[in-house]
Design an enzyme around this catalytic site. Structure first.
Site, PDB file in Angstrom:
ATOM      1  N   LYS A 121      27.131  44.742  17.167  1.00  0.00           N
ATOM      2  CA  LYS A 121      26.184  45.199  18.192  1.00  0.00           C
ATOM      3  C   LYS A 121      26.852  45.603  19.503  1.00  0.00           C
ATOM      4  CE  LYS A 121      21.789  43.712  16.614  1.00  0.00           C
ATOM      5  NZ  LYS A 121      22.041  42.742  15.512  1.00  0.00           N
ATOM      6  N   GLU A 163      15.467  44.354  24.401  1.00  0.00           N
ATOM      7  CA  GLU A 163      14.660  43.472  23.575  1.00  0.00           C
ATOM      8  C   GLU A 163      15.615  42.698  22.680  1.00  0.00           C
ATOM      9  OE1 GLU A 163      15.570  46.450  22.762  1.00  0.00           O
ATOM     10  OE2 GLU A 163      16.224  46.135  20.686  1.00  0.00           O
ATOM     11  N   SER A 178      28.951  42.856   8.850  1.00  0.00           N
ATOM     12  CA  SER A 178      28.452  43.208  10.183  1.00  0.00           C
ATOM     13  C   SER A 178      28.601  42.104  11.221  1.00  0.00           C
ATOM     14  CB  SER A 178      26.986  43.643  10.093  1.00  0.00           C
ATOM     15  OG  SER A 178      26.207  42.644   9.454  1.00  0.00           O
TER      16      SER A 178
HETATM   17  C1  LIG Z   1      21.401  42.791  14.293  1.00  0.00           C
HETATM   18  C2  LIG Z   1      22.267  42.603  13.121  1.00  0.00           C
HETATM   19  C3  LIG Z   1      22.095  43.352  11.940  1.00  0.00           C
HETATM   20  C4  LIG Z   1      20.964  44.325  11.738  1.00  0.00           C
HETATM   21  O1  LIG Z   1      20.976  45.429  12.588  1.00  0.00           O
HETATM   22  P1  LIG Z   1      21.416  46.879  12.108  1.00  0.00           P
HETATM   23  O2  LIG Z   1      20.999  47.750  13.230  1.00  0.00           O
HETATM   24  O3  LIG Z   1      20.688  47.177  10.837  1.00  0.00           O
HETATM   25  O4  LIG Z   1      22.884  46.851  11.905  1.00  0.00           O
HETATM   26  C5  LIG Z   1      22.981  43.166  10.897  1.00  0.00           C
HETATM   27  N1  LIG Z   1      23.982  42.273  10.990  1.00  0.00           N
HETATM   28  C6  LIG Z   1      24.181  41.532  12.098  1.00  0.00           C
HETATM   29  C7  LIG Z   1      25.301  40.560  12.109  1.00  0.00           C
HETATM   30  C8  LIG Z   1      23.330  41.663  13.198  1.00  0.00           C
HETATM   31  O5  LIG Z   1      23.532  40.911  14.292  1.00  0.00           O
END
Ligand SMILES: *Cc1c(COP(=O)(O)O)cnc(C)c1O
Length: 396
Positions: A88, A110, A377
Site C-alpha cells: 500500500k 478511508e 502483497s
Molecule cells: C489492502 C490489502 C490488500 C487488498 O488491496 P488491493 O488493492 O486489492 O491490493 C491485499 N493485501 C494486503 C496485504 C493488503 O493490505
C-alpha cells in the site's frame, strides 16, 4: 493505452461524483499528467521508494513450497518486505508527493483493516502534512492496534458510525469531508477504485511491482513467467503486478477474490463470481448487489479483501478475457497461511494467503518447467492474533 481521457476502461470506470468534486478530480488529473512528464517527479518518487520503502523488493524462489507441491516453480514477489508491511505504501508515497505539488496541507483517507490508514499516516508524518483517517466503528473495534498505530503516527482517527460501520461507510464519510474541504485537502484513496483518475494513477504507482518482477524473473529464469497470481480486494496489488505484462499474451494472469464461507452462503466478497455491473462510489464496475441494486454486505476472513466493488480495470480485463478470476474460501486461505509459514518461514497477510491458496491448487497441475510469480502483497504480523483465535487451539 487505457483508460481513455474520461477514465473509461471500455464500458467500465468513469467519474460518477457530485458536481462539487469535479474540480478536485480535474485538478488531480492535471497535476498528475504534468508530474508524469516531469523527470523531477520520477526522481523524487524513486528516491522515496528506494530509501524509505526499501525497494526493489526481492523476487524469491520458494524452493521448499515448490518441492512440497511437486509442480511448477514458484516465485514470491516480496511486497511483505516494504516499510509498513505491504504494497500500500507504494501508492501513498506517490500521492503524498502529488499533495505537496498541489500545495495542499492536509490529507484524508478511508481505511478498513487500518493498513491503508497506516500507510497514509506514515507518509503524512514523513512529509509533515496533517492527516485524518475515517474508519468504521466496527472496524475500529476489530483493529484496535492499527488505530493506535495511526495515532502514534500523529493522525486523527475519526469513527464512522453509519451503515454497516465498515469500509464502504468510511469511504462515503471521507468523500463528504473532501467535498467540504476540497481546496485544502487531498483525498488519498487506497486502491484502484473510485472515480477517474484514481484507478489509473494508483495502478501506475503500483506498477513498480510488475516492472521489478519482470526484470527479476528474466535475470533468474532468462524468460517471462507462465503465470501471475495475486489476491484482489480493490485490485491494486494485482494490477500492479499484472500491468507491465498485459501485452505479453503468453503470460496468464489470475486474480483471487475472497470466497468467504462459500459463494452459495452469500457470505463472501467474490464480485466476479456473484456480482453484476453497477455504479458504486464513483465508478462503473462489478458490484455485489441485490436485484434492487442495493449493495450487499460482504464477508471475508481478511479485512483487506472485504469490499463490495472491484477496480474498473479488472472488470474490463475480466470481460476481455485477458485476466481470469477465481476465489479462495476463508478455510483455504487459513490452511495456505499455515503452509507458507511452515515451508518458507514467511507468515503471509491473510489477504495474500488467498493467492497462496490458489497457487496450492495450480502448481501441482503444471509441469516442473513452468514458472509462477505470486504477489505476496503483505506480511501476516497484523493477522497473527486473529488467526490464533481461529486455528490456535488446534496447533500443538
Ligand atoms: C489492502 C490489502 C490488500 C487488498 O488491496 P488491493 O488493492 O486489492 O491490493 C491485499 N493485501 C494486503 C496485504 C493488503 O493490505
Amino acid at each position: 493505452m487505457l483508460p481513455d481521457l474520461n477514465g473509461h476502461f471500455g464500458i467500465f470506470g468513469g467519474k460518477f461524483v457530485s458536481e462539487t468534486l469535479m474540480p478536485a478530480l480535474t485538478e488531480l488529473e492535471e497535476v498528475y499528467s504534468k508530474a508524469k512528464k516531469d523527470p523531477a517527479f520520477k526522481e523524487e518518487f524513486e528516491y522515496y521508494l528506494k530509501k524509505y520503502v526499501g525497494r526493489p523488493t526481492s523476487l524469491y524462489f520458494a524452493e521448499r513450497l515448490t518441492k512440497h507441491l511437486k509442480g511448477a516453480k514458484i516465485y514470491l514477489k516480496r511486497e511483505d518486505l516494504c516499510h509498513t508491511g505491504a504494497h500500500k505504501i507504494n501508492n501513498t508515497v506517490g500521492q503524498i508527493i502529488l499533495t505537496k505539488r498541489m500545495g495542499k496541507q492536509r490529507v484524508i483517507a478511508e481505511t478498513g483493516a487500518g493498513q491503508h490508514g497506516v500507510a497514509t499516516a506514515t507518509v503524512a508524518a514523513m512529509f509533515g502534512i496533517q492527516c485524518e483517517i475515517y474508519m468504521g466503528t466496527e472496524d475500529m473495534a476489530r483493529q484496535a492496534l492499527n488505530v493506535f498505530r495511526m495515532k502514534l503516527l500523529g493522525a486523527k482517527v475519526t469513527p464512522v458510525d453509519s451503515g454497516s460501520k465498515t469500509l464502504k461507510d468510511a469511504i462515503s464519510e471521507a468523500m463528504r469531508d473532501w467535498t467540504t474541504n476540497v481546496h485544502t485537502t487531498h483525498y488519498v484513496l487506497g486502491s484502484v477504485l473510485g472515480a477517474h483518475p484514481y484507478p489509473m494513477l494508483i495502478r501506475d504507482f503500483q506498477s513498480v511491482i510488475g516492472k521489478e518482477a519482470r526484470e527479476q524473473i528474466i535475470e533468474a529464469e532468462g524468460r517471462l513467467p507462465d503465470y501471475l497470481v495475486a489476491c484482489v480486494g480493490g485490485g491494486s496489488n494485482a494490477i500492479g503486478l499484472f500491468h507491465p505484462f498485459i501485452a505479453d499474451n503468453a503470460v496468464k494472469m489470475i486474480g483471487v477474490e475472497a470466497g468467504g464461507l462459500g459463494i452459495k452462503t452469500g457470505k463472501h466478497a467474490a464480485r466476479f463470481a456473484d456480482g453484476s455491473t453497477g455504479i458504486f462510489q464513483g465508478t462503473k464496475t462489478y458490484v455485489l448487489q441485490d436485484k434492487d441494486g442495493q449493495v450487499k454486505v460482504t464477508h471475508s476472513v481478511s479485512a483487506g479483501l472485504d469490499y463490495s466493488a472491484v477496480g474498473p480495470e479488472h472488470s474490463y480485463y475480466k470481460e476481455a478475457d485477458r485476466i481470469s478470476y477465481t476465489y479462495a474460501t476463508d478455510k483455504e486461505a487459513l490452511s495456505a497461511f499455515s503452509l507458507l509459514s511452515e515451508t518458507e518461514g514467511i507468515i503471509p497477510a491473510l489477504e495474500s494467503a488467498h493467492a497462496v491458496a490458489h497457487v496450492i491448487k495450480l502448481a501441482p497441475t503444471l509441469p516442473k518447467n513452468k514458472v509462477i510469480i505470486m504477489n505476496l502483497s503483505g506480511r501476516g504480523d497484523k493477522d497473527v492474533q486473529h488467526v490464533a483465535q481461529l486455528i490456535g487451539s488446534s496447533k500443538q
